[in-house]
Design a protein around this motif. Structure first.
Motif, PDB file in Angstrom:
ATOM      1  N   ASP A  33       0.850  -1.182   0.000  1.00  0.00           N
ATOM      2  CA  ASP A  33       0.000   0.000   0.000  1.00  0.00           C
ATOM      3  C   ASP A  33       0.885   1.231   0.000  1.00  0.00           C
ATOM      4  O   ASP A  33       1.598   1.448   0.964  1.00  0.00           O
ATOM      5  CB  ASP A  33      -0.926   0.020   1.208  1.00  0.00           C
ATOM      6  N   PRO A  34       0.878   2.000  -1.072  1.00  0.00           N
ATOM      7  CA  PRO A  34       0.046   1.803  -2.249  1.00  0.00           C
ATOM      8  C   PRO A  34       0.613   0.713  -3.160  1.00  0.00           C
ATOM      9  O   PRO A  34       1.788   0.375  -3.078  1.00  0.00           O
ATOM     10  CB  PRO A  34       0.090   3.159  -2.954  1.00  0.00           C
ATOM     11  N   ILE A  35      -0.234   0.210  -4.031  1.00  0.00           N
ATOM     12  CA  ILE A  35       0.191  -0.698  -5.093  1.00  0.00           C
ATOM     13  C   ILE A  35       0.550   0.176  -6.290  1.00  0.00           C
ATOM     14  O   ILE A  35      -0.237   1.019  -6.696  1.00  0.00           O
ATOM     15  CB  ILE A  35      -0.944  -1.669  -5.473  1.00  0.00           C
ATOM     16  N   VAL A  36       1.749   0.007  -6.832  1.00  0.00           N
ATOM     17  CA  VAL A  36       2.192   0.817  -7.969  1.00  0.00           C
ATOM     18  C   VAL A  36       2.176  -0.047  -9.226  1.00  0.00           C
ATOM     19  O   VAL A  36       2.773  -1.120  -9.252  1.00  0.00           O
ATOM     20  CB  VAL A  36       3.604   1.391  -7.721  1.00  0.00           C
ATOM     21  N   LEU A  37       1.464   0.436 -10.261  1.00  0.00           N
ATOM     22  CA  LEU A  37       1.353  -0.266 -11.540  1.00  0.00           C
ATOM     23  C   LEU A  37       1.794   0.649 -12.670  1.00  0.00           C
ATOM     24  O   LEU A  37       1.703   1.873 -12.550  1.00  0.00           O
ATOM     25  CB  LEU A  37      -0.096  -0.687 -11.806  1.00  0.00           C
ATOM     26  N   LYS A  38       2.241   0.054 -13.773  1.00  0.00           N
ATOM     27  CA  LYS A  38       2.597   0.808 -14.973  1.00  0.00           C
ATOM     28  C   LYS A  38       1.358   0.989 -15.845  1.00  0.00           C
ATOM     29  O   LYS A  38       0.657   0.022 -16.136  1.00  0.00           O
ATOM     30  CB  LYS A  38       3.670   0.080 -15.770  1.00  0.00           C
ATOM     31  N   LYS A  39       1.118   2.223 -16.257  1.00  0.00           N
ATOM     32  CA  LYS A  39      -0.022   2.557 -17.105  1.00  0.00           C
ATOM     33  C   LYS A  39      -0.013   1.727 -18.388  1.00  0.00           C
ATOM     34  O   LYS A  39       0.997   1.642 -19.074  1.00  0.00           O
ATOM     35  CB  LYS A  39       0.020   4.045 -17.456  1.00  0.00           C
ATOM     36  N   GLY A  40      -1.145   1.073 -18.679  1.00  0.00           N
ATOM     37  CA  GLY A  40      -1.314   0.323 -19.916  1.00  0.00           C
ATOM     38  C   GLY A  40      -0.459  -0.918 -20.054  1.00  0.00           C
ATOM     39  O   GLY A  40      -0.468  -1.561 -21.097  1.00  0.00           O
ATOM     40  N   ALA A  41       0.295  -1.303 -19.013  1.00  0.00           N
ATOM     41  CA  ALA A  41       1.215  -2.432 -19.144  1.00  0.00           C
ATOM     42  C   ALA A  41       1.036  -3.500 -18.062  1.00  0.00           C
ATOM     43  O   ALA A  41       1.543  -4.599 -18.214  1.00  0.00           O
ATOM     44  CB  ALA A  41       2.661  -1.934 -19.110  1.00  0.00           C
ATOM     45  N   GLU A  42       0.348  -3.176 -16.981  1.00  0.00           N
ATOM     46  CA  GLU A  42       0.196  -4.134 -15.884  1.00  0.00           C
ATOM     47  C   GLU A  42      -1.255  -4.268 -15.476  1.00  0.00           C
ATOM     48  O   GLU A  42      -2.013  -3.298 -15.503  1.00  0.00           O
ATOM     49  CB  GLU A  42       1.008  -3.702 -14.661  1.00  0.00           C
ATOM     50  N   GLN A  43      -1.597  -5.484 -15.076  1.00  0.00           N
ATOM     51  CA  GLN A  43      -2.876  -5.758 -14.454  1.00  0.00           C
ATOM     52  C   GLN A  43      -2.613  -6.143 -13.014  1.00  0.00           C
ATOM     53  O   GLN A  43      -1.478  -6.457 -12.644  1.00  0.00           O
ATOM     54  CB  GLN A  43      -3.599  -6.896 -15.174  1.00  0.00           C
ATOM     55  N   LEU A  44      -3.656  -6.135 -12.215  1.00  0.00           N
ATOM     56  CA  LEU A  44      -3.518  -6.412 -10.789  1.00  0.00           C
ATOM     57  C   LEU A  44      -4.412  -7.587 -10.425  1.00  0.00           C
ATOM     58  O   LEU A  44      -5.547  -7.690 -10.898  1.00  0.00           O
ATOM     59  CB  LEU A  44      -3.931  -5.166 -10.009  1.00  0.00           C
ATOM     60  N   ARG A  45      -3.864  -8.481  -9.611  1.00  0.00           N
ATOM     61  CA  ARG A  45      -4.668  -9.587  -9.088  1.00  0.00           C
ATOM     62  C   ARG A  45      -4.472  -9.652  -7.584  1.00  0.00           C
ATOM     63  O   ARG A  45      -3.344  -9.758  -7.097  1.00  0.00           O
ATOM     64  CB  ARG A  45      -4.260 -10.916  -9.718  1.00  0.00           C
ATOM     65  N   TRP A  46      -5.573  -9.561  -6.845  1.00  0.00           N
ATOM     66  CA  TRP A  46      -5.534  -9.772  -5.407  1.00  0.00           C
ATOM     67  C   TRP A  46      -5.893 -11.217  -5.141  1.00  0.00           C
ATOM     68  O   TRP A  46      -6.722 -11.802  -5.848  1.00  0.00           O
ATOM     69  CB  TRP A  46      -6.581  -8.917  -4.696  1.00  0.00           C
ATOM     70  N   SER A  47      -5.310 -11.822  -4.123  1.00  0.00           N
ATOM     71  CA  SER A  47      -5.682 -13.184  -3.740  1.00  0.00           C
ATOM     72  C   SER A  47      -5.692 -13.289  -2.227  1.00  0.00           C
ATOM     73  O   SER A  47      -4.950 -12.575  -1.527  1.00  0.00           O
ATOM     74  CB  SER A  47      -4.725 -14.213  -4.349  1.00  0.00           C
ATOM     75  N   ALA A  48      -6.546 -14.177  -1.729  1.00  0.00           N
ATOM     76  CA  ALA A  48      -6.675 -14.395  -0.289  1.00  0.00           C
ATOM     77  C   ALA A  48      -7.310 -15.752  -0.048  1.00  0.00           C
ATOM     78  O   ALA A  48      -8.041 -16.252  -0.904  1.00  0.00           O
ATOM     79  CB  ALA A  48      -7.543 -13.303   0.335  1.00  0.00           C
ATOM     80  N   PRO A  49      -7.058 -16.348   1.116  1.00  0.00           N
ATOM     81  CA  PRO A  49      -7.674 -17.637   1.435  1.00  0.00           C
ATOM     82  C   PRO A  49      -9.098 -17.486   1.984  1.00  0.00           C
ATOM     83  O   PRO A  49      -9.672 -18.428   2.499  1.00  0.00           O
ATOM     84  CB  PRO A  49      -6.725 -18.219   2.493  1.00  0.00           C
ATOM     85  N   PHE A  50      -9.666 -16.284   1.883  1.00  0.00           N
ATOM     86  CA  PHE A  50     -11.014 -16.008   2.374  1.00  0.00           C
ATOM     87  C   PHE A  50     -11.737 -15.141   1.332  1.00  0.00           C
ATOM     88  O   PHE A  50     -11.110 -14.507   0.484  1.00  0.00           O
ATOM     89  CB  PHE A  50     -10.969 -15.280   3.729  1.00  0.00           C
ATOM     90  N   GLU A  51     -13.057 -15.112   1.423  1.00  0.00           N
ATOM     91  CA  GLU A  51     -13.848 -14.336   0.476  1.00  0.00           C
ATOM     92  C   GLU A  51     -13.690 -12.841   0.751  1.00  0.00           C
ATOM     93  O   GLU A  51     -13.655 -12.410   1.908  1.00  0.00           O
ATOM     94  CB  GLU A  51     -15.315 -14.733   0.585  1.00  0.00           C
ATOM     95  N   PHE A  52     -13.608 -12.055  -0.331  1.00  0.00           N
ATOM     96  CA  PHE A  52     -13.489 -10.603  -0.212  1.00  0.00           C
ATOM     97  C   PHE A  52     -14.095  -9.957  -1.443  1.00  0.00           C
ATOM     98  O   PHE A  52     -14.328 -10.611  -2.458  1.00  0.00           O
ATOM     99  CB  PHE A  52     -12.022 -10.172  -0.052  1.00  0.00           C
ATOM    100  N   GLN A  53     -14.341  -8.661  -1.351  1.00  0.00           N
ATOM    101  CA  GLN A  53     -14.802  -7.881  -2.493  1.00  0.00           C
ATOM    102  C   GLN A  53     -13.939  -6.641  -2.604  1.00  0.00           C
ATOM    103  O   GLN A  53     -13.484  -6.086  -1.598  1.00  0.00           O
ATOM    104  CB  GLN A  53     -16.252  -7.455  -2.336  1.00  0.00           C
TER     105      GLN A  53
END
Length: 95
Positions: free
Chosen positions: A26-46
């Motif tokens: 936090d924060p998550i830093v991504l490159k514009k137009g070049a990266e996607q983000l995937r969150w994962s967890a062993p529990f349900e979330f939104q």
């Protein structure tokens, strides 16, 4: 022949700390137009992201939420909702 992706994917794990869903970055830093983000967890979330709605969920091995690419350089405020609690970290899109 496998299709080549023209983007990379950043994976961010979510854990519960004192019952609050917390991303490992936090924060998550991504490159514009070049990266996607995937969150994962062993529990349900939104996830909800202010001004962004390209989200896809999966429950294959564990719970996942994936974005498309971001096309604007800016800070996005997002909310993780899990365990009846919200947390509001940030995503920074850089050139």
């Amino acid at each position: 022949m496998a299709l080549r992706k023209d983007y990379s994917e950043k994976v961010v794990r979510i854990t519960l700390q004192d019952g609050i869903p917390v991303p490992e970055q936090d924060p998550i830093v991504l490159k514009k137009g070049a990266e996607q983000l995937r969150w994962s967890a062993p529990f349900e979330f939104q996830i909800t992201i202010e001004g962004y709605d390209n989200l896809k969920y999966s429950t294959s091995e564990e719970f996942h939420c994936r974005t498309g690419q971001f096309d604007q350089e800016k800070r996005y405020k997002y909310t993780i909702h899990a365990n009846g609690v919200d947390n509001d970290p940030n995503i920074d899109i850089k050139p």
